[in-house]
Design a protein around this motif. Structure first.
Motif, short mmCIF file in Angstrom:
data_model
loop_
_atom_site.label_atom_id
_atom_site.label_comp_id
_atom_site.label_asym_id
_atom_site.label_seq_id
_atom_site.Cartn_x
_atom_site.Cartn_y
_atom_site.Cartn_z
N ASP A 1 -1.19 35.39 -16.84
CA ASP A 1 -0.75 35.49 -18.24
C ASP A 1 -1.54 34.52 -19.11
O ASP A 1 -2.28 33.67 -18.62
N THR A 2 -1.35 34.67 -20.43
CA THR A 2 -2.17 33.89 -21.37
C THR A 2 -2.10 32.38 -21.12
O THR A 2 -3.14 31.73 -21.07
N PRO A 3 -0.90 31.79 -20.98
CA PRO A 3 -0.88 30.33 -20.75
C PRO A 3 -1.71 29.93 -19.53
O PRO A 3 -2.43 28.93 -19.56
N ARG A 4 -1.62 30.72 -18.46
CA ARG A 4 -2.38 30.39 -17.26
C ARG A 4 -3.88 30.53 -17.51
O ARG A 4 -4.67 29.69 -17.07
N VAL A 5 -4.26 31.58 -18.21
CA VAL A 5 -5.69 31.78 -18.49
C VAL A 5 -6.24 30.60 -19.28
O VAL A 5 -7.29 30.05 -18.97
N ILE A 6 -5.48 30.17 -20.30
CA ILE A 6 -5.94 29.05 -21.12
C ILE A 6 -5.99 27.77 -20.30
O ILE A 6 -6.98 27.03 -20.31
N ARG A 7 -4.93 27.53 -19.54
CA ARG A 7 -4.81 26.27 -18.81
C ARG A 7 -5.82 26.17 -17.67
O ARG A 7 -6.48 25.16 -17.49
N LYS A 8 -5.95 27.25 -16.92
CA LYS A 8 -6.75 27.18 -15.70
C LYS A 8 -8.21 27.57 -15.91
O LYS A 8 -9.07 27.14 -15.15
N HIS A 9 -8.46 28.44 -16.87
CA HIS A 9 -9.81 28.98 -16.95
C HIS A 9 -10.56 28.58 -18.22
O HIS A 9 -11.77 28.60 -18.24
N MET A 10 -9.82 28.28 -19.30
CA MET A 10 -10.54 27.97 -20.53
C MET A 10 -10.63 26.47 -20.77
O MET A 10 -11.71 25.93 -20.90
N LEU A 11 -9.48 25.79 -20.81
CA LEU A 11 -9.51 24.36 -21.12
C LEU A 11 -10.39 23.55 -20.16
O LEU A 11 -11.18 22.72 -20.60
N PRO A 12 -10.29 23.75 -18.84
CA PRO A 12 -11.09 22.90 -17.95
C PRO A 12 -12.58 23.02 -18.20
O PRO A 12 -13.31 22.05 -18.02
N SER A 13 -13.03 24.17 -18.68
CA SER A 13 -14.47 24.29 -18.81
C SER A 13 -14.98 23.67 -20.10
O SER A 13 -16.18 23.64 -20.31
N PHE A 14 -14.11 23.20 -20.97
CA PHE A 14 -14.68 22.38 -22.04
C PHE A 14 -13.95 21.07 -22.26
O PHE A 14 -14.16 20.42 -23.26
N SER A 15 -13.16 20.65 -21.28
CA SER A 15 -12.49 19.37 -21.45
C SER A 15 -13.50 18.23 -21.51
O SER A 15 -13.31 17.26 -22.24
N SER A 16 -14.61 18.39 -20.78
CA SER A 16 -15.61 17.32 -20.83
C SER A 16 -16.25 17.25 -22.22
O SER A 16 -16.58 16.17 -22.69
N HIS A 17 -16.39 18.42 -22.87
CA HIS A 17 -16.93 18.41 -24.23
C HIS A 17 -15.95 17.76 -25.19
O HIS A 17 -16.35 17.06 -26.11
N ILE A 18 -14.66 18.01 -24.96
CA ILE A 18 -13.66 17.40 -25.84
C ILE A 18 -13.74 15.89 -25.71
O ILE A 18 -13.73 15.18 -26.71
#
Ligand SMILES: Nc1ncnc2c1ncn2[C@@H]1O[C@H](COP(=O)(O)OP(=O)(O)OP(=O)(O)O)[C@@H](O)[C@H]1O
Ligand SMILES: [Mg+2]
Lengths: 384, 272
Positions: A282-299
């Motif tokens: 679901d959307t929360p999982r997609v954001i949490r597991k697949h989207m945020l981690p791949s730009f947390s270093s940029h943040i």
């Protein structure tokens, strides 16, 4: 795309040659291995770490409080720490010399020189001026101090005989923490609004984008000035502190939101994100597991680069007398006292807070650059 | 409609900013068959495939899918209602580099479908993952590695394992071998055929390489500008194309010797 494929042989380039190790190495660790090669960024990080620790424990590190006055040392210059006395004898315990005050017959100014006859030995972890650690625990031990009746002023004193070293440390606590608190607020605002715009798209995207454009068009300093001038005068120093922090981050989030939005838009189209949705996440999982981690270093990198703006903002406002005000001590407040060119000429050590602002801002920029390069090997100036 | 029909698509259309990408497409897919979808670049193959799995929402048309609980119309379901159906239909992607999250280990990638659908406990999931690794012929010590440590062919095997670990019926392969070297392509095609036989899979096989399609597919749809212009059993259609467009596509099949007429793909010639 830059997130997806690491440059071939990135592990090898980072000093990992063993095939098995390179295979199981996590992207986060790979980032650290790349970051480690930026010596300047590493040194800046260490410098900032020390600075923040000193500021966090400034009651203990500083030999005096911010209001303690030494009537024997008005506008006195920084003291030197010695191991050898005037006769050339070595002392295991370092010491400073007392001041010898003279009035300059031409200018009628007080001038201080070292009184090589009077040594003030430095005592470590010794009892000194009592204080309350973090306003909670009454204590009286200091990292270093001198015996009762003697004094030590590593950075000299101000016109009221207050110890500059102690004041710079206490000021650092305020100025450095404003940078962090402000950036945390910025990150929250930036991720929230940028994420909404990037993930939902459509109307939400247009509204957020317009807000960003408008805010980025406005010159920030005059607006900061107007808003801080509007803070009620009767507010307690703590309220003013948070007021200023909020004002600073109100304009700081736009850059981060832009980035987050862009990343979300790009990631939404990535095949691995679509793959996650297609397996039923679901959307929360997609954001949490697949989207945020791949730009947390940029943040993290962007946030690091945003801290200096916060610190400079506070300094500028306080320097202009519309930010924090005495009795609060911040680097900006301290610099406000040194505005007069005559002060700078006659007692240049009052510029120490300014020196710390410059060093801190530089260190944050270098650290942020290093983090950004490590997070994104494709950006210019990154890995060769 | 046959009684072993798994999927029927009727009048499916999808427009991007008013420009049609898929226009009024209808067809049936029978259980355990492989239906090829061919067409030049931009003819709407990917869009069609994604509309069927509801990766994107179609503008019009009906997609009926025979799930374990009977027929459902996919186009009307909410994202929440779709989630349980994801167990029965999956996608294998084109790009073995872009379709795997670079920040997850192989174990995390393969376990995620099971976790999402709350299948089994930790040990059972691990067992299922290891079993799937065997199916796609990957070493068990791949578990702790990240995708960047694998070759394109190995990554595609990981993608296949992820798609099949929930034991779906319908598997959509969107150019799943186009990005691979010819010899690796042959291995993966071989693997897909073995898996189809072992697990009773139904493939919707999107491709632009007609020799691959001729090799693996039973029936084929030819798409041109979003429409299906011709369809039929592969060998018949390739032998006697009715449409000029199909003839054009067929003429583009590369042949080592231009004078040699088109022949069915020889398994040995691609290293199978
Ligand atoms: N997200 C999108 N937004 C706008 N237009 C799109 C989008 N996706 C596809 N299109 C357009 O729809 C048409 C069909 O694209 P599609 O990707 O389905 O073709 P394809 O047959 O898969 O091509 P290829 O063989 O290159 O993969 C193209 O004209 C494409 O530009
Ligand atoms: Mg395509």
């Amino acid at each position: 795309m830059s997130e997806v494929a690491l440059p071939s042989g990135a592990g090898v380039a980072a000093g990992v040659t063993d095939r098995e190790t390179a295979a199981a190495i996590s992207p986060r660790r790979l980032m650290w291995l790349r970051f480690r090669r930026h010596r300047l960024a590493l040194a800046s990080g260490a410098f900032l770490l020390v600075l923040y620790v000193l500021a966090a424990f400034c009651e203990f590190v500083a030999p005096y409080g911010t209001t303690t006055r030494n009537d024997d040392a008005i506008n006195a210059p920084p003291m030197g720490v010695h191991f050898f006395d005037a006769e050339g004898r070595f002392h295991l315990r370092p010491f400073v010399y007392a001041y010898r005050m003279e009035v300059n017959p031409d200018t009628w100014m007080r001038e201080y020189a070292e009184d090589t006859g009077t040594r003030h030995p430095i005592r470590f972890f010794a009892r000194g001026e009592p204080y309350e650690m973090w306003n909670l625990f009454p204590m009286d031990r200091h990292l270093f101090t001198t015996d009762a009746g003697t004094y030590i002023h590593l950075f000299g004193t101000d016109p009221l005989g207050r110890d500059m070293f102690s004041r710079v440390l206490y000021g650092g606590r305020i100025s450095l923490s404003i940078g962090i608190v402000g950036v945390v607020l910025t990150i929250v605002l930036g991720i929230l609004l940028g994420g909404i715009a990037g993930y939902l798209g459509g109307l939400a995207d247009r509204v957020v984008n317009k807000a960003i454009e408008v805010l980025q068009c406005l010159p920030s300093l005059p607006l900061w000035m107007a808003l801080s001038a509007a803070l009620p005068v009767h507010w307690s120093p703590l309220l003013v502190y948070f007021g200023i922090t909020i004002i600073l981050s109100l304009f700081g989030w736009t850059a981060l939101a832009r980035q987050v939005r862009g990343r979300f838009l790009a990631l939404r189209e990535e095949e691995f994100v679509m793959a996650a949705r297609l397996i039923g996440a679901d959307t929360p999982r997609v954001i949490r597991k697949h989207m945020l981690p791949s730009f947390s270093s940029h943040i993290i990198a962007t946030a690091t680069l945003a801290v200096p703006a916060m610190i400079l903002g506070e300094t500028a406002l306080s320097f202009l007398g519309i930010g924090l005000r005495p009795p609060v001590v911040s680097w900006g407040v301290l610099m406000f006292q040194a505005q007069n060119p005559l002060v700078i000429e006659l007692t240049p050590w009052q510029m120490f807070p300014g020196l710390f602002v410059v060093l801190t801002v530089m260190a944050f920029n270098l650290l942020g650059d290093g983090l950004r390069d490590a997070a994104d090997p494709y950006s210019t100036g990154g890995m060769k | 409609m046959h009684d072993d029909t798994l999927l029927t698509v009727t009048g499916l259309s999808k427009h991007f900013d008013g420009v049609p990408a898929v226009e009024d497409v209808s067809f049936d897919v029978r259980r355990s068959e492989t239906l090829g979808i061919v067409g030049e670049s931009g003819s709407g193959k990917t869009t069609l495939a994604r509309c069927i799995l509801r990766a994107i929402d179609p503008d019009a048309g009906v997609v009926r899918f025979r799930s374990a609980d009977g027929w459902v119309e996919l186009q009307d379901l909410s994202p929440k209602e779709l989630i349980p159906l994801r167990r029965e239909m999956q996608m294998i992607f084109q790009d073995p580099f872009a379709s795997l999250n670079p920040r997850m280990t192989v174990r995390e990638i393969l376990e995620e479908p099971l976790v999402v659908h709350r299948v089994g406990n930790r040990e059972e999931r691990l067992a299922a993952v290891l079993d799937m690794l065997d199916h796609v012929q990957l070493e068990h010590d791949s578990l702790t590695r990240y995708p960047h440590a694998f070759s394109g062919g190995q990554r595609q095997r990981i993608g296949i394992a992820r798609a099949l670990i929930l034991r779906p019926n319908l598997v959509v392969c969107d150019e799943s071998v186009s990005a691979l070297d010819v010899s690796v392509q042959a291995q993966i095609i071989n693997l897909l055929e073995d898996l189809q036989r072992d697990l009773g899979l139904t493939y919707l096989f999107v491709a632009h390489d007609l020799s691959v399609v001729q090799h693996i597919c039973d029936r084929v749809l030819v798409m041109h500008r979003g429409r299906v212009v011709e369809s039929g059993v592969v060998d018949d259609l390739f032998a006697n194309p009715r449409e000029d467009y199909t003839r054009l596509l067929l003429s583009a099949i590369p042949s080592p010797d231009p004078d040699v007429p088109l022949r069915p793909l020889d398994r040995r010639s691609v290293g199978l």
